[in-house]
Scaffold this active site. Structure first.
Site, PDB file in Angstrom:
ATOM      1  CE  LYS A 169      -0.235  -0.446   4.984  1.00 28.77           C
ATOM      2  NZ  LYS A 169      -0.900  -1.162   6.074  1.00 28.77           N
TER       3      LYS A 169
ATOM      4  CE1 TYR B 182      13.887  30.797   4.032  1.00 25.92           C
ATOM      5  CE2 TYR B 182      14.030  28.423   3.729  1.00 25.92           C
ATOM      6  CZ  TYR B 182      13.785  29.688   3.217  1.00 25.92           C
ATOM      7  OH  TYR B 182      13.434  29.832   1.910  1.00 25.92           O
TER       8      TYR B 182
HETATM    9  C1  LIG Z   1      -0.144  -1.959   6.774  1.00 24.81           C
HETATM   10  C2  LIG Z   1      -0.686  -3.188   7.371  1.00 24.81           C
HETATM   11  C3  LIG Z   1       0.159  -4.263   7.681  1.00 24.81           C
HETATM   12  C4  LIG Z   1       1.653  -4.180   7.586  1.00 24.81           C
HETATM   13  O1  LIG Z   1       2.149  -3.523   8.730  1.00 24.81           O
HETATM   14  P1  LIG Z   1       3.730  -3.333   8.944  1.00 24.81           P
HETATM   15  O2  LIG Z   1       3.840  -2.791  10.320  1.00 24.81           O
HETATM   16  O3  LIG Z   1       4.165  -2.347   7.913  1.00 24.81           O
HETATM   17  O4  LIG Z   1       4.328  -4.662   8.776  1.00 24.81           O
HETATM   18  C5  LIG Z   1      -0.433  -5.436   8.116  1.00 24.81           C
HETATM   19  N1  LIG Z   1      -1.782  -5.532   8.261  1.00 24.81           N
HETATM   20  C6  LIG Z   1      -2.607  -4.493   8.017  1.00 24.81           C
HETATM   21  C7  LIG Z   1      -4.067  -4.658   8.218  1.00 24.81           C
HETATM   22  C8  LIG Z   1      -2.090  -3.299   7.571  1.00 24.81           C
HETATM   23  O5  LIG Z   1      -2.908  -2.264   7.334  1.00 24.81           O
END
Ligand SMILES: *Cc1c(COP(=O)(O)O)cnc(C)c1O
Length: 361
Positions: A35, A256
């Site tokens: 994702k 800055y």
């Molecule tokens: C993003 C996500 C993961 C992966 O989590 P990580 O901490 O990046 O390993 C697993 N399960 C769900 C439901 C998620 O949304």
């Protein structure tokens, strides 16, 4: 010519990290989380680099799922948040996506759907995170209703998510897992619970499917353990070049707000990277930047397009010298921690201006 700031995507690192998942959870199938554009690495780059090593990919929304299908990713693709409208169910069926259902309204859409081809489902249980998922009391009934639907194929995988897996000693993890086990007792289905942190610390939670995200990219999900100690390798190296050098006298302020004031006569290198390239604006003075093999330190506020770095003690630095903002050394977790955030946010927030350069093994 091109802007010198770039993110090299290290496919060998991605593949190595899948191996670490396999080693930790040898009998589980792997649903790799890609994702947010593969945590900023490029979902297609990541998916094609590890497609032969994993059993499926998880994404947040249908746009991300269809991008994978458009690029020839043919195996299981799980929509972690399920359908967001009734229409998405037809699209999901057409493209053979797997829907993770977590709410009664989603079940209703599915019940009302008139599908040509049936769709695969996961059923999410709220075991204590209170973000998504069916309440434990309604799970058995919901599971039966789902199985009875003609538009659902196969047995739904029963899943949940830990709220505090990054704190392995927190008893809330045991409470959630116990709640899950009570809820699914007597239901004949595969289970999925583990994100990266649980893969690394809770073998009991591995079950049929693990869902690694951050560890695939080489980051540590824990504040108390670094990625090297977990056997992980970075999958991104963010680097740029020095575009200017100047000497500043003791007492002169740089950048800055004049946040950094030279404690001695100093040599300052200006680098073509800023928060517009994904480098965190909250990085404090002293944040390490690797130049010519040595650790220089950030001197002054991060601008949109540039940073200034104290290179007084690294005489080899000149205009054109390459600098590493994160990669093996320093790692993204270090930069994130110094900046008051987590590596997840830095990676997922990488803007499109920064080109991702794929490095095959
Ligand atoms: C993003 C996500 C993961 C992966 O989590 P990580 O901490 O990046 O390993 C697993 N399960 C769900 C439901 C998620 O949304």
């Amino acid at each position: 010519m091109a802007r010198p700031c770039q993110a090299r995507i290290l496919c060998s690192g991605l593949r190595h990290n899948v191996g670490v998942v396999r080693q930790r959870a040898p009998s589980a199938r792997i649903m790799a989380c890609v994702k947010a554009d593969g945590y900023g690495h490029g979902a297609i780059t990541v998916a094609t680099a590890i497609n032969d090593l994993v059993d499926g990919f998880a994404v947040a929304c249908i746009e991300e799922a269809l991008e994978l299908r458009d690029h020839g990713i043919g195996g299981p693709v799980l929509l972690l948040e399920g359908p967001q409208s009734a229409d998405e169910i037809g699209l999901a069926a057409e493209h053979q996506l797997t829907l993770c259902l977590s709410s009664p309204h989603q079940l209703q859409w599915l019940t009302d759907a008139d599908l040509q081809t049936p769709v695969s489902c996961w059923l999410k249980i709220d075991t204590g995170m209170h973000r998504l998922g069916f309440a434990p009391e309604v799970v058995a009934d919901t599971f039966e209703r789902l199985q009875a639907l003609r538009c659902v194929t196969g047995t739904p995988v029963l899943c949940s998510h830990f709220a505090r897996a990054d704190s392995p000693e927190d008893p809330a993890n045991n409470t959630q897992e116990a709640c899950f086990d009570r809820t699914v007792a007597g239901l004949d289905a595969a289970h999925s619970l583990a994100n990266s942190a649980a893969i690394l610390t809770r073998p009991d939670s591995h079950r049929a499917w693990v869902r690694p995200g951050y560890m695939l990219y080489g980051g540590s999900p824990f504040t108390h353990r670094d990625s090297v100690s977990l056997g992980l390798r970075p999958a991104m190296e963010l680097s740029t070049a020095v575009i200017g050098i100047r000497d500043v006298a003791e007492g002169q302020a740089v950048g800055y707000g004049g946040r950094w004031v030279a404690p001695r006569a100093s040599r300052i290198a200006t680098l073509a990277v800023g928060y517009g390239d994904g480098y965190p604006r909250h990085a404090p003075d002293g944040t390490p930047v690797l130049i010519e093999g040595s650790a220089a330190s950030l001197a002054g506020r991060v601008s949109m397009d540039m940073i200034t770095v104290d290179v007084t003690d690294i005489p080899a630095v000149q205009v054109g010298s390459r600098a590493v903002l994160w990669g093996s050394e320093p790692d993204v977790d270090t930069i994130a921690q110094l900046s008051g955030t987590i590596g997840y946010e830095l990676l997922a927030g990488m803007p499109s201006r920064t080109p991702r350069i794929k490095e095959s093994p």
